[in-house]
Design an enzyme around this catalytic site. Structure first.
Site, PDB file in Angstrom:
ATOM      1  CB  ALA A  12      -0.914  -0.049   1.220  1.00 35.88           C
ATOM      2  CB  VAL A  13       0.237   4.820   0.520  1.00 30.79           C
ATOM      3  CG1 VAL A  13       1.028   6.113   0.453  1.00 30.79           C
ATOM      4  CG2 VAL A  13      -1.016   4.946  -0.322  1.00 30.79           C
ATOM      5  NE  ARG A  34      -4.253  -9.663   2.901  1.00 25.16           N
ATOM      6  CZ  ARG A  34      -5.536  -9.417   3.117  1.00 25.16           C
ATOM      7  NH1 ARG A  34      -6.399 -10.394   3.175  1.00 25.16           N
ATOM      8  NH2 ARG A  34      -5.989  -8.188   3.279  1.00 25.16           N
ATOM      9  CB  VAL A  74       0.525  -5.391   6.779  1.00 25.95           C
ATOM     10  CG1 VAL A  74       1.131  -6.089   5.559  1.00 25.95           C
ATOM     11  CG2 VAL A  74       0.983  -6.065   8.072  1.00 25.95           C
ATOM     12  CB  SER A 128       8.046   9.567  11.367  1.00 23.52           C
ATOM     13  OG  SER A 128       7.294  10.762  11.257  1.00 23.52           O
ATOM     14  N   GLY A 129       7.059  10.211   8.417  1.00 17.77           N
ATOM     15  CA  GLY A 129       7.244  11.141   7.299  1.00 17.77           C
ATOM     16  C   GLY A 129       6.134  11.046   6.282  1.00 17.77           C
ATOM     17  CE  LYS A 182       5.918   7.556  13.538  1.00 21.50           C
ATOM     18  NZ  LYS A 182       4.800   6.973  12.945  1.00 21.50           N
ATOM     19  CG  HIS A 185       7.476  11.122  15.883  1.00 22.07           C
ATOM     20  ND1 HIS A 185       6.308  10.998  15.151  1.00 22.07           N
ATOM     21  CD2 HIS A 185       8.239  12.020  15.208  1.00 22.07           C
ATOM     22  CE1 HIS A 185       6.376  11.785  14.079  1.00 22.07           C
ATOM     23  NE2 HIS A 185       7.539  12.406  14.086  1.00 22.07           N
ATOM     24  CG  ASN A 186       2.906   8.946  15.660  1.00 23.72           C
ATOM     25  OD1 ASN A 186       3.986   9.236  15.161  1.00 23.72           O
ATOM     26  ND2 ASN A 186       2.016   8.208  15.028  1.00 23.72           N
ATOM     27  CD  GLU A 189       2.123  13.110  13.785  1.00 18.16           C
ATOM     28  OE1 GLU A 189       3.197  12.541  13.524  1.00 18.16           O
ATOM     29  OE2 GLU A 189       1.023  12.684  13.407  1.00 18.16           O
ATOM     30  CE1 TYR A 190      -2.014  11.364  17.163  1.00 17.79           C
ATOM     31  CE2 TYR A 190      -3.892  11.798  18.581  1.00 17.79           C
ATOM     32  CZ  TYR A 190      -3.287  11.039  17.600  1.00 17.79           C
ATOM     33  OH  TYR A 190      -3.953   9.977  17.067  1.00 17.79           O
ATOM     34  NE  ARG A 287      -5.623  14.633  16.719  1.00 22.09           N
ATOM     35  CZ  ARG A 287      -4.742  14.079  15.896  1.00 22.09           C
ATOM     36  NH1 ARG A 287      -5.016  12.923  15.333  1.00 22.09           N
ATOM     37  NH2 ARG A 287      -3.575  14.662  15.656  1.00 22.09           N
ATOM     38  NE  ARG A 445      -4.253  10.034  49.253  1.00 22.56           N
ATOM     39  CZ  ARG A 445      -3.156   9.456  49.700  1.00 22.56           C
ATOM     40  NH1 ARG A 445      -2.225  10.182  50.302  1.00 22.56           N
ATOM     41  NH2 ARG A 445      -2.971   8.165  49.574  1.00 22.56           N
TER      42      ARG A 445
HETATM   43  C1  6PG Z   1       4.218   9.894  10.824  1.00 23.18           C
HETATM   44  C2  6PG Z   1       2.783  10.024  11.250  1.00 23.18           C
HETATM   45  C3  6PG Z   1       2.035   8.822  10.811  1.00 23.18           C
HETATM   46  C4  6PG Z   1       0.553   9.064  10.745  1.00 23.18           C
HETATM   47  C5  6PG Z   1      -0.121   8.973  12.059  1.00 23.18           C
HETATM   48  C6  6PG Z   1      -1.262   9.918  12.185  1.00 23.18           C
HETATM   49  O1  6PG Z   1       5.043   9.994  11.705  1.00 23.18           O
HETATM   50  O2  6PG Z   1       4.465   9.724   9.625  1.00 23.18           O
HETATM   51  O3  6PG Z   1       2.692  10.150  12.626  1.00 23.18           O
HETATM   52  O4  6PG Z   1       2.432   7.769  11.606  1.00 23.18           O
HETATM   53  O5  6PG Z   1       0.277  10.250  10.111  1.00 23.18           O
HETATM   54  O6  6PG Z   1      -0.588   7.662  12.121  1.00 23.18           O
HETATM   55  O7  6PG Z   1      -1.953   9.487  13.248  1.00 23.18           O
HETATM   56  P1  6PG Z   1      -3.457   9.815  13.508  1.00 23.18           P
HETATM   57  O8  6PG Z   1      -4.256   9.248  12.373  1.00 23.18           O
HETATM   58  O9  6PG Z   1      -3.708   9.158  14.799  1.00 23.18           O
HETATM   59  O10 6PG Z   1      -3.554  11.308  13.549  1.00 23.18           O
END
Ligand code: 6PG
Length: 468
Positions: A12-13, A34, A74, A128-129, A182, A185-186, A189-190, A287, A445
């Site tokens: 996939a991508v 697959r 996958v 990531s990227g 990772k 990292h995410n 990112e959030y 979110r 307490r």
């Molecule tokens: C990355 C992104 C990648 C993806 C996340 C987005 O580092 O390339 O973090 O892993 O964009 O899965 O996560 P959400 O769909 O939870 O926002």
């Protein structure tokens, strides 16, 4: 015929982009998916002399030089276990399996252990990227057997993004370390994305900025201390025209964000570790709130809004929002890296935080100039407990906290929800030693449950006979 040097399973991508990236770097890549239509699509749309398609897993395995290397691309979860089960009868001791998806680190630890017992070397590999990164240079976070890393390093380091000439790929640590990094990292990112969204809300709803002004503002910010991939794409997003109207697309996108789970994992894990990543949690909650579309629509007419206040002067306000955003960003990264440091101790990973920051400098979603400063902070002091204790970031917080407070007040008065920025202020205030009210909580307490307390004026554990 030259044997293949790595097999990519899942085209996939992300899988196809990584496979083609490897092929571009001169590696002979075997590709398997697959459903054969996906493999055919890659062949049709991206023919490459170094990419060899396989429609049978056994043939993919047989085509490879030894020790064999497979990169599984996958969906995280069951599909990864299924591919491993398919591969196992076909491969030999010493072969290597890399999982390049967003797998939960506990799954990676389990898989690594099971496979190690069978002599197979397993690498949970954070990538990531996004699609572009995978195709032309992602940030890569491999975790697994340290010695075996030498076998996969040439491929991973060749395809990774480069920051000041250095590959944004490095061995993270044993078993789940790569996927853990990772995950965090995410989480960061959030928080980073949520902070940018809050800066946008302030500029738009308190400052009255148009999309053009927003685009110009973010482009300008991308020239300074906030310079980063996320700020750069944000500037572009405000200029992007819609396909159906003559206006900007951003205003037609539903105010409801998706999430696949890595941010939530970070938040859950932080509670387990006893580390405060309130800004990441706030970003997850934001979110979640955004998904209550119908309730929010109904409630809009039921509750009063704050009385309108005059809009601030744009130039001064823009400066305040920039400074506030930068200060809050320091707090978010401090929280994320503190979680890494606890996990490193808990799981015995011996993470090198400077190295982690250095591979985030390019290729990944949170890539930013800021990561150079974080790298330097950890290079100066590898045992740094919290980024805010580094003099560079301490100075940043001291310079910017006034603006952060001012924009927060403005947001509150105008009724703009700023969950991540509020958490940043609370975190900074608790961090810098302001009373947090825990004396009262301890009294409560002890009062209702004889849970005891410690005193400020003498050592020991006390219980008081509450007299009321
Ligand atoms: C990355 C992104 C990648 C993806 C996340 C987005 O580092 O390339 O973090 O892993 O964009 O899965 O996560 P959400 O769909 O939870 O926002």
């Amino acid at each position: 015929m030259r044997r293949t040097e790595i097999g990519v399973i899942g085209l996939a991508v992300m899988g196809r982009s990584l496979a083609l990236n490897m092929a571009d770097h001169g590696f002979k890549v075997g590709g398997y998916n697959r459903s054969r239509e996906v493999t055919d699509e890659v062949l049709r749309e991206h023919p490459h002399e170094n990419f060899v398609p396989f429609y049978d897993m056994k043939e993919l395995v047989e085509s490879q030089e030894r020790p064999r290397k497979f990169m599984i691309m996958v969906k995280a979860g069951k599909p990864v276990d299924m591919v491993i089960e398919q591969l196992l009868p076909l491969i030999d001791e010493g072969d290597m399996i890399l999982d390049g998806g967003n797998s939960f680190f506990e799954d990676t630890r389990r898989r690594e252990k099971n496979l190690r017992e069978k002599g197979i070397l397993y690498f949970g590999t954070g990538v990531s990227g996004g699609e572009k990164g995978a195709r032309f240079g992602p940030s890569i976070m491999p975790g697994g057997d340290k010695e075996a890393y030498g076998h996969i390093a040439p491929i991973l380091e060749a395809i990774a993004a480069k920051a000041q000439g250095e590959p944004c790929c490095a061995y993270m640590g044993p078993d789940g370390a790569g996927h853990y990094v990772k995950m965090v990292h995410n989480g960061i990112e959030y928080a980073d994305m949520q902070l940018i969204a809050e800066a946008y809300l302030l500029l738009k709803y308190a400052g009255g900025f148009t999309n053009e002004e927003l685009a110009d503002t973010f482009a300008e910010w991308n020239e300074g201390e906030l310079k980063s991939y996320l700020i750069e794409i944000t500037a572009g997003i405000f200029r992007e025209k819609d396909d159906f109207t003559d206006k900007e697309l951003v205003d037609y996108i539903l105010d409801s964000a998706g999430q696949k789970g890595t941010g939530r994992w970070t938040s859950l894990e932080s509670l387990k570790q006893g580390v405060n990543v309130s800004m990441i949690t706030a970003a997850c909650n934001a979110r979640i709130m955004s998904n209550r579309i119908e309730e929010r629509k109904t409630a809009r007419d039921l509750f009063d809004s704050p009385k309108p206040k005059p809009a601030p002067e744009k130039t001064a306000f823009k400066k305040q929002v920039r400074e506030g955003l930068y200060t809050a960003k320091i707090a978010a990264y401090a929280q994320g890296f503190e979680l890494l440091s606890h996990a490193s101790g808990e799981y015995g990973w011996d993470l090198d935080y400077g190295r982690v920051a250095s591979i985030f400098r390019a290729g990944c979603i949170i890539q930013a100039q800021f990561l150079d400063d974080i790298t330097r902070a950890f290079e100066k002091n590898g045992a740094l407990k919290n980024l805010m204790m580094d003099s560079f970031f301490m100075d940043g917080v001291n310079r910017g906290q006034r603006s952060l407070r001012d924009i927060m007040c403005m947001g509150i008065q105008k009724g703009i929800p700023l969950p991540a920025m509020s958490q940043a202020v609370a975190y900074i205030d608790a961090f810098r030693g302001m009373p947090v009210g825990a004396n009262l909580i301890q009294a409560q307490r002890d009062c209702f449950g004889a849970h005891t307390y410690e005193r400020t004026d003498r050592g020991g554990i006390f219980h008081h006979d509450w007299r009321f």
